[in-house]
Design a protein around this motif. Structure first.
Motif, PDB file in Angstrom:
ATOM      1  N   LEU A   1       0.864  -1.162   0.000  1.00 27.89           N
ATOM      2  CA  LEU A   1       0.000   0.000   0.000  1.00 27.89           C
ATOM      3  C   LEU A   1       0.909   1.223   0.000  1.00 27.89           C
ATOM      4  O   LEU A   1       1.620   1.464   0.980  1.00 27.89           O
ATOM      5  CB  LEU A   1      -0.904  -0.015   1.234  1.00 27.89           C
ATOM      6  N   VAL A   2       0.928   1.955  -1.102  1.00 30.30           N
ATOM      7  CA  VAL A   2       1.819   3.109  -1.232  1.00 30.30           C
ATOM      8  C   VAL A   2       1.161   4.305  -0.561  1.00 30.30           C
ATOM      9  O   VAL A   2       0.059   4.717  -0.942  1.00 30.30           O
ATOM     10  CB  VAL A   2       2.134   3.411  -2.709  1.00 30.30           C
ATOM     11  N   LEU A   3       1.827   4.842   0.442  1.00 31.53           N
ATOM     12  CA  LEU A   3       1.287   5.967   1.193  1.00 31.53           C
ATOM     13  C   LEU A   3       1.616   7.275   0.472  1.00 31.53           C
ATOM     14  O   LEU A   3       2.713   7.440  -0.051  1.00 31.53           O
ATOM     15  CB  LEU A   3       1.862   5.986   2.606  1.00 31.53           C
ATOM     16  N   PRO A   4       0.670   8.218   0.455  1.00 32.67           N
ATOM     17  CA  PRO A   4       0.909   9.497  -0.229  1.00 32.67           C
ATOM     18  C   PRO A   4       1.816  10.404   0.594  1.00 32.67           C
ATOM     19  O   PRO A   4       1.983  10.208   1.799  1.00 32.67           O
ATOM     20  CB  PRO A   4      -0.498  10.088  -0.345  1.00 32.67           C
ATOM     21  N   ALA A   5       2.385  11.406  -0.071  1.00 36.35           N
ATOM     22  CA  ALA A   5       3.257  12.362   0.620  1.00 36.35           C
ATOM     23  C   ALA A   5       2.499  13.084   1.725  1.00 36.35           C
ATOM     24  O   ALA A   5       3.020  13.309   2.810  1.00 36.35           O
ATOM     25  CB  ALA A   5       3.833  13.362  -0.381  1.00 36.35           C
ATOM     26  N   ARG A   6       1.278  13.445   1.450  1.00 38.09           N
ATOM     27  CA  ARG A   6       0.415  14.098   2.440  1.00 38.09           C
ATOM     28  C   ARG A   6      -0.955  13.434   2.388  1.00 38.09           C
ATOM     29  O   ARG A   6      -1.451  13.120   1.320  1.00 38.09           O
ATOM     30  CB  ARG A   6       0.250  15.576   2.128  1.00 38.09           C
ATOM     31  N   ALA A   7      -1.565  13.244   3.535  1.00 39.98           N
ATOM     32  CA  ALA A   7      -2.884  12.609   3.584  1.00 39.98           C
ATOM     33  C   ALA A   7      -3.835  13.483   4.383  1.00 39.98           C
ATOM     34  O   ALA A   7      -3.591  13.777   5.550  1.00 39.98           O
ATOM     35  CB  ALA A   7      -2.780  11.226   4.219  1.00 39.98           C
ATOM     36  N   GLY A   8      -4.911  13.893   3.719  1.00 35.17           N
ATOM     37  CA  GLY A   8      -5.958  14.656   4.391  1.00 35.17           C
ATOM     38  C   GLY A   8      -6.929  13.707   5.062  1.00 35.17           C
ATOM     39  O   GLY A   8      -6.793  12.482   4.984  1.00 35.17           O
TER      40      GLY A   8
ATOM     41  N   SER B   1      -0.890  -9.261   7.744  1.00 32.35           N
ATOM     42  CA  SER B   1      -0.301  -7.925   7.750  1.00 32.35           C
ATOM     43  C   SER B   1      -0.408  -7.282   6.376  1.00 32.35           C
ATOM     44  O   SER B   1      -0.576  -7.960   5.369  1.00 32.35           O
ATOM     45  CB  SER B   1       1.165  -7.978   8.194  1.00 32.35           C
ATOM     46  N   VAL B   2      -0.324  -5.961   6.382  1.00 34.01           N
ATOM     47  CA  VAL B   2      -0.337  -5.168   5.160  1.00 34.01           C
ATOM     48  C   VAL B   2       0.962  -4.386   5.135  1.00 34.01           C
ATOM     49  O   VAL B   2       1.316  -3.713   6.107  1.00 34.01           O
ATOM     50  CB  VAL B   2      -1.536  -4.191   5.123  1.00 34.01           C
ATOM     51  N   VAL B   3       1.691  -4.487   4.024  1.00 32.34           N
ATOM     52  CA  VAL B   3       2.936  -3.736   3.866  1.00 32.34           C
ATOM     53  C   VAL B   3       2.582  -2.345   3.362  1.00 32.34           C
ATOM     54  O   VAL B   3       1.877  -2.197   2.361  1.00 32.34           O
ATOM     55  CB  VAL B   3       3.895  -4.434   2.878  1.00 32.34           C
ATOM     56  N   CYS B   4       3.045  -1.323   4.066  1.00 33.02           N
ATOM     57  CA  CYS B   4       2.813   0.065   3.689  1.00 33.02           C
ATOM     58  C   CYS B   4       4.142   0.679   3.257  1.00 33.02           C
ATOM     59  O   CYS B   4       5.093   0.732   4.042  1.00 33.02           O
ATOM     60  CB  CYS B   4       2.241   0.862   4.852  1.00 33.02           C
TER      61      CYS B   4
ATOM     62  N   ILE C   1       0.307  -3.685  10.417  1.00 35.78           N
ATOM     63  CA  ILE C   1       0.945  -3.128   9.224  1.00 35.78           C
ATOM     64  C   ILE C   1       2.447  -3.280   9.384  1.00 35.78           C
ATOM     65  O   ILE C   1       2.966  -3.328  10.508  1.00 35.78           O
ATOM     66  CB  ILE C   1       0.577  -1.642   8.952  1.00 35.78           C
ATOM     67  N   ARG C   2       3.123  -3.415   8.262  1.00 34.81           N
ATOM     68  CA  ARG C   2       4.586  -3.408   8.221  1.00 34.81           C
ATOM     69  C   ARG C   2       4.977  -2.227   7.351  1.00 34.81           C
ATOM     70  O   ARG C   2       4.387  -1.997   6.301  1.00 34.81           O
ATOM     71  CB  ARG C   2       5.127  -4.706   7.617  1.00 34.81           C
ATOM     72  N   ILE C   3       5.967  -1.494   7.790  1.00 32.98           N
ATOM     73  CA  ILE C   3       6.372  -0.290   7.076  1.00 32.98           C
ATOM     74  C   ILE C   3       7.619  -0.586   6.258  1.00 32.98           C
ATOM     75  O   ILE C   3       8.620  -1.069   6.780  1.00 32.98           O
ATOM     76  CB  ILE C   3       6.644   0.864   8.060  1.00 32.98           C
ATOM     77  N   ARG C   4       7.545  -0.282   4.972  1.00 31.80           N
ATOM     78  CA  ARG C   4       8.672  -0.478   4.057  1.00 31.80           C
ATOM     79  C   ARG C   4       9.264   0.879   3.687  1.00 31.80           C
ATOM     80  O   ARG C   4       8.558   1.838   3.455  1.00 31.80           O
ATOM     81  CB  ARG C   4       8.201  -1.177   2.782  1.00 31.80           C
TER      82      ARG C   4
ATOM     83  N   THR D   1       9.320  -3.066  10.563  1.00 30.64           N
ATOM     84  CA  THR D   1       9.795  -2.330   9.405  1.00 30.64           C
ATOM     85  C   THR D   1      10.576  -3.261   8.501  1.00 30.64           C
ATOM     86  O   THR D   1      11.128  -4.265   8.933  1.00 30.64           O
ATOM     87  CB  THR D   1      10.691  -1.140   9.803  1.00 30.64           C
ATOM     88  N   GLU D   2      10.594  -2.910   7.236  1.00 34.22           N
ATOM     89  CA  GLU D   2      11.397  -3.646   6.273  1.00 34.22           C
ATOM     90  C   GLU D   2      11.937  -2.648   5.273  1.00 34.22           C
ATOM     91  O   GLU D   2      11.416  -1.555   5.110  1.00 34.22           O
ATOM     92  CB  GLU D   2      10.587  -4.737   5.581  1.00 34.22           C
ATOM     93  N   ARG D   3      13.028  -3.051   4.630  1.00 35.55           N
ATOM     94  CA  ARG D   3      13.646  -2.201   3.620  1.00 35.55           C
ATOM     95  C   ARG D   3      13.678  -2.995   2.340  1.00 35.55           C
ATOM     96  O   ARG D   3      14.115  -4.132   2.318  1.00 35.55           O
ATOM     97  CB  ARG D   3      15.062  -1.809   4.034  1.00 35.55           C
TER      98      ARG D   3
END
Length: 127
Positions: A20-27, A48-51, A81-84, A103-105
């Motif tokens: 799930l690609v997160l936007p630069a800014r989220a309203g 889990s969902v990778v963000c 969630i897992r943060i990439r 987290t993951e890279r």
């Protein structure tokens, strides 16, 4: 009668969806939509969902709030969630806020997913 063999590669989850690609800014509307996406992905299966946090701009409390709300939505749906590709500053801010995320890279060219390099880069000193 033979037992059915699983289809695909062993150890690879065929249901794993793209991050799930997160936007630069989220309203506020974006936040509602992203939380719904997290719940939908977890309802479809998986724990889990990778963000992908690469695009998150302005490492600050807005990014912390976004990730905290996504994690809350995931936990309510029975997952995480897992943060990439989180920037080091973002990881430090999350830690300072007392929020723990997996987290993951993403592996770069010439690297294995575990982080080890297959070969040296030009200009690297010999091993």
């Amino acid at each position: 009668m033979r037992a059915a063999h699983p289809v695909g590669l062993p150890g690879v989850d065929a249901l794993t969806s793209a991050p799930l690609v997160l936007p630069a800014r989220a309203g506020p509307d974006d936040l509602v939509r992203l939380c719904a996406l997290v719940r939908t992905r977890l309802d479809a299966g998986g724990g889990s969902v990778v963000c992908d946090a690469r695009a998150l701009g302005g490492i600050g409390l807005d990014a912390v709030e976004l990730l905290a709300r996504l994690e809350l939505a995931a936990r309510r749906a029975g997952g995480r969630i897992r943060i990439r590709d989180a920037a080091p500053d973002l990881r430090a801010l999350l830690s300072l806020a007392g929020l723990r995320f997996e987290t993951e890279r993403e592996a770069e060219g010439g690297e294995e997913p575990g982080g080890g390099q297959e070969r040296g880069e030009p200009g690297d000193p010999p091993p």
